[in-house]
Scaffold this active site. Structure first.
Site, PDB file in Angstrom:
ATOM      1  N   ASP A  89      -3.721   5.927   6.564  1.00  0.00           N
ATOM      2  CA  ASP A  89      -4.183   7.200   7.111  1.00  0.00           C
ATOM      3  C   ASP A  89      -5.156   6.903   8.259  1.00  0.00           C
ATOM      4  O   ASP A  89      -4.716   6.603   9.366  1.00  0.00           O
ATOM      5  CB  ASP A  89      -4.825   7.970   5.943  1.00  0.00           C
ATOM      6  CG  ASP A  89      -5.203   9.395   6.256  1.00  0.00           C
ATOM      7  OD1 ASP A  89      -4.491  10.041   7.048  1.00  0.00           O
ATOM      8  OD2 ASP A  89      -6.206   9.877   5.707  1.00  0.00           O
TER       9      ASP A  89
ATOM     10  N   PHE B 151      -0.953  16.494   3.998  1.00  0.00           N
ATOM     11  CA  PHE B 151      -1.339  15.818   2.766  1.00  0.00           C
ATOM     12  C   PHE B 151      -0.161  15.780   1.803  1.00  0.00           C
ATOM     13  O   PHE B 151       0.372  16.811   1.419  1.00  0.00           O
ATOM     14  CB  PHE B 151      -2.546  16.492   2.109  1.00  0.00           C
ATOM     15  CG  PHE B 151      -3.141  15.619   1.053  1.00  0.00           C
ATOM     16  CD1 PHE B 151      -3.981  14.570   1.384  1.00  0.00           C
ATOM     17  CD2 PHE B 151      -2.822  15.818  -0.288  1.00  0.00           C
ATOM     18  CE1 PHE B 151      -4.497  13.727   0.412  1.00  0.00           C
ATOM     19  CE2 PHE B 151      -3.342  14.981  -1.275  1.00  0.00           C
ATOM     20  CZ  PHE B 151      -4.180  13.938  -0.916  1.00  0.00           C
ATOM     21  N   VAL B 152       0.244  14.577   1.443  1.00  0.00           N
ATOM     22  CA  VAL B 152       1.437  14.408   0.604  1.00  0.00           C
ATOM     23  C   VAL B 152       1.106  13.804  -0.761  1.00  0.00           C
ATOM     24  O   VAL B 152       0.120  13.084  -0.913  1.00  0.00           O
ATOM     25  CB  VAL B 152       2.503  13.533   1.306  1.00  0.00           C
ATOM     26  CG1 VAL B 152       3.056  14.236   2.533  1.00  0.00           C
ATOM     27  CG2 VAL B 152       1.932  12.167   1.688  1.00  0.00           C
TER      28      VAL B 152
ATOM     29  N   GLU C 224       0.841  -1.200   0.000  1.00  0.00           N
ATOM     30  CA  GLU C 224       0.000   0.000   0.000  1.00  0.00           C
ATOM     31  C   GLU C 224       0.878   1.253   0.000  1.00  0.00           C
ATOM     32  O   GLU C 224       2.032   1.218   0.405  1.00  0.00           O
ATOM     33  CB  GLU C 224      -0.856  -0.076   1.260  1.00  0.00           C
ATOM     34  CG  GLU C 224      -2.177   0.536   1.377  1.00  0.00           C
ATOM     35  CD  GLU C 224      -2.936   1.224   0.281  1.00  0.00           C
ATOM     36  OE1 GLU C 224      -2.394   1.615  -0.763  1.00  0.00           O
ATOM     37  OE2 GLU C 224      -4.128   1.423   0.522  1.00  0.00           O
ATOM     38  N   ASP C 225       0.325   2.348  -0.467  1.00  0.00           N
ATOM     39  CA  ASP C 225       1.084   3.598  -0.488  1.00  0.00           C
ATOM     40  C   ASP C 225       1.116   4.268   0.892  1.00  0.00           C
ATOM     41  O   ASP C 225       2.157   4.678   1.370  1.00  0.00           O
ATOM     42  CB  ASP C 225       0.540   4.565  -1.549  1.00  0.00           C
ATOM     43  CG  ASP C 225      -0.970   4.819  -1.440  1.00  0.00           C
ATOM     44  OD1 ASP C 225      -1.639   4.235  -0.563  1.00  0.00           O
ATOM     45  OD2 ASP C 225      -1.480   5.617  -2.243  1.00  0.00           O
TER      46      ASP C 225
ATOM     47  N   ASP D  68      -1.365  10.630  -5.196  1.00  0.00           N
ATOM     48  CA  ASP D  68      -1.976  11.682  -6.013  1.00  0.00           C
ATOM     49  C   ASP D  68      -2.804  12.668  -5.206  1.00  0.00           C
ATOM     50  O   ASP D  68      -3.192  12.410  -4.060  1.00  0.00           O
ATOM     51  CB  ASP D  68      -2.910  11.055  -7.046  1.00  0.00           C
ATOM     52  CG  ASP D  68      -4.227  10.587  -6.411  1.00  0.00           C
ATOM     53  OD1 ASP D  68      -4.174   9.822  -5.436  1.00  0.00           O
ATOM     54  OD2 ASP D  68      -5.300  11.019  -6.883  1.00  0.00           O
TER      55      ASP D  68
ATOM     56  N   ARG E  22       1.420  11.958  -9.376  1.00  0.00           N
ATOM     57  CA  ARG E  22       1.918  10.605  -9.102  1.00  0.00           C
ATOM     58  C   ARG E  22       3.342  10.400  -9.609  1.00  0.00           C
ATOM     59  O   ARG E  22       4.084   9.569  -9.106  1.00  0.00           O
ATOM     60  CB  ARG E  22       1.021   9.553  -9.771  1.00  0.00           C
ATOM     61  CG  ARG E  22      -0.388   9.469  -9.204  1.00  0.00           C
ATOM     62  CD  ARG E  22      -1.055   8.193  -9.705  1.00  0.00           C
ATOM     63  NE  ARG E  22      -2.505   8.206  -9.555  1.00  0.00           N
ATOM     64  CZ  ARG E  22      -3.147   7.846  -8.441  1.00  0.00           C
ATOM     65  NH1 ARG E  22      -2.471   7.470  -7.382  1.00  0.00           N
ATOM     66  NH2 ARG E  22      -4.461   7.867  -8.391  1.00  0.00           N
TER      67      ARG E  22
HETATM   68  P1  IMP Z   1      -7.344   5.355   4.949  1.00  0.00           P
HETATM   69  O1  IMP Z   1      -8.462   4.408   4.647  1.00  0.00           O
HETATM   70  O2  IMP Z   1      -7.856   6.609   5.625  1.00  0.00           O
HETATM   71  O3  IMP Z   1      -6.206   4.742   5.703  1.00  0.00           O
HETATM   72  O4  IMP Z   1      -6.838   5.905   3.575  1.00  0.00           O
HETATM   73  C1  IMP Z   1      -5.866   5.352   2.837  1.00  0.00           C
HETATM   74  C2  IMP Z   1      -5.930   5.922   1.439  1.00  0.00           C
HETATM   75  O5  IMP Z   1      -6.203   7.343   1.451  1.00  0.00           O
HETATM   76  C3  IMP Z   1      -4.591   5.787   0.784  1.00  0.00           C
HETATM   77  O6  IMP Z   1      -4.464   4.562   0.117  1.00  0.00           O
HETATM   78  C4  IMP Z   1      -4.567   6.973  -0.158  1.00  0.00           C
HETATM   79  O7  IMP Z   1      -5.185   6.621  -1.378  1.00  0.00           O
HETATM   80  C5  IMP Z   1      -5.395   8.024   0.528  1.00  0.00           C
HETATM   81  N1  IMP Z   1      -4.552   9.015   1.245  1.00  0.00           N
HETATM   82  C6  IMP Z   1      -4.479   9.208   2.580  1.00  0.00           C
HETATM   83  N2  IMP Z   1      -3.624  10.185   2.898  1.00  0.00           N
HETATM   84  C7  IMP Z   1      -3.107  10.619   1.726  1.00  0.00           C
HETATM   85  C8  IMP Z   1      -2.128  11.637   1.392  1.00  0.00           C
HETATM   86  O8  IMP Z   1      -1.541  12.350   2.225  1.00  0.00           O
HETATM   87  N3  IMP Z   1      -1.873  11.778   0.064  1.00  0.00           N
HETATM   88  C9  IMP Z   1      -2.480  11.033  -0.906  1.00  0.00           C
HETATM   89  N4  IMP Z   1      -3.378  10.080  -0.637  1.00  0.00           N
HETATM   90  C10 IMP Z   1      -3.704   9.881   0.673  1.00  0.00           C
HETATM   91 MG    MG Z   2      -4.600   4.212  -1.974  1.00  0.00          MG
END
Ligand code: IMP
Ligand code: MG
Length: 180
Positions: A102, A151-152, A98-99, A158, A164
């Site tokens: 959050d 936010f990165v 995963e990238d 993206d 990206r």
């Molecule tokens: P979560 O379900 O809140 O953990 O969200 C994870 C997803 O939110 C990641 O796979 C990203 O696609 C997106 N995301 C969360 N924070 C960022 C950020 O800072 N930059 C870009 N995408 C983010």
């Molecule tokens: Mg994602």
């Protein structure tokens, strides 16, 4: 540096070093276990392709595309599968790539969904983590970098499908998304 980037949080060279370390660790942990690297489209693509080349044991590759609804900067927690894996994962050692983690909701729901398919093991590696934002009890099994709540973009990540291709992780200028 790109005009919409306020600061470079993690430079290209540092990412490369850390990805190398993760590859070594994963190669040694999965010695003798056929490993299925499951990339989450699209954000993980750059990390995925760098990481797989730092792993020196046999790997199978596969991808899943998921989207979580909400505004473009926050996860809603509703995970929708846009493209499922092509193979049966029963009995396989699956490592989700995963990238960023959050709120943790996406990974939490994804792990629950995949564990119902009886893999031999199920872990995840996330390039980035924003621990301050977590709303559920989940942490990456392998982590690249823990970052502050900013936010990165870049290195696969993206904002509105842009940025990206930046080779570094950068903080987006807040005025870029202030209009949303
Ligand atoms: P979560 O379900 O809140 O953990 O969200 C994870 C997803 O939110 C990641 O796979 C990203 O696609 C997106 N995301 C969360 N924070 C960022 C950020 O800072 N930059 C870009 N995408 C983010
Ligand atoms: Mg994602």
């Amino acid at each position: 540096m790109h005009e919409n980037i306020a600061e470079i949080l993690i430079a290209e060279g540092r990412i490369g070093e850390r990805v190398g370390e993760l590859g070594k660790q994963i190669s040694s942990d999965y010695q003798g276990k056929p490993l299925l690297l499951l990339g989450i489209l699209k954000g993980a693509i750059v990390f995925y392709s760098d990481l797989m080349r730092q792993i020196n044991i046999p790997v199978y590759v596969d991808f899943m595309a998921i989207s979580s609804y909400g505004n473009s900067r926050e996860s809603s927690g509703i995970v929708r599968i846009n493209k499922d894996i092509d193979q049966n994962i029963a009995g396989k050692h699956v490592l989700i790539v995963e990238d960023i983690m959050d709120s943790g909701l996406t990974m939490f729901k994804l792990k629950r969904l995949l564990s119902a398919r009886d893999p031999a093991s199920l872990k995840c590696v996330s390039l980035l983590d924003k621990p301050e934002r977590r709303v559920c009890e989940i942490n990456p099994d392998y982590l690249g970098f823990s970052i502050p709540d900013k936010f990165v973009v870049g290195y696969g990540l993206d904002y509105a499908q842009q940025y990206r291709n930046l080779p570094y992780i950068g903080v987006l200028k807040p005025e870029v998304y202030a209009m949303m």
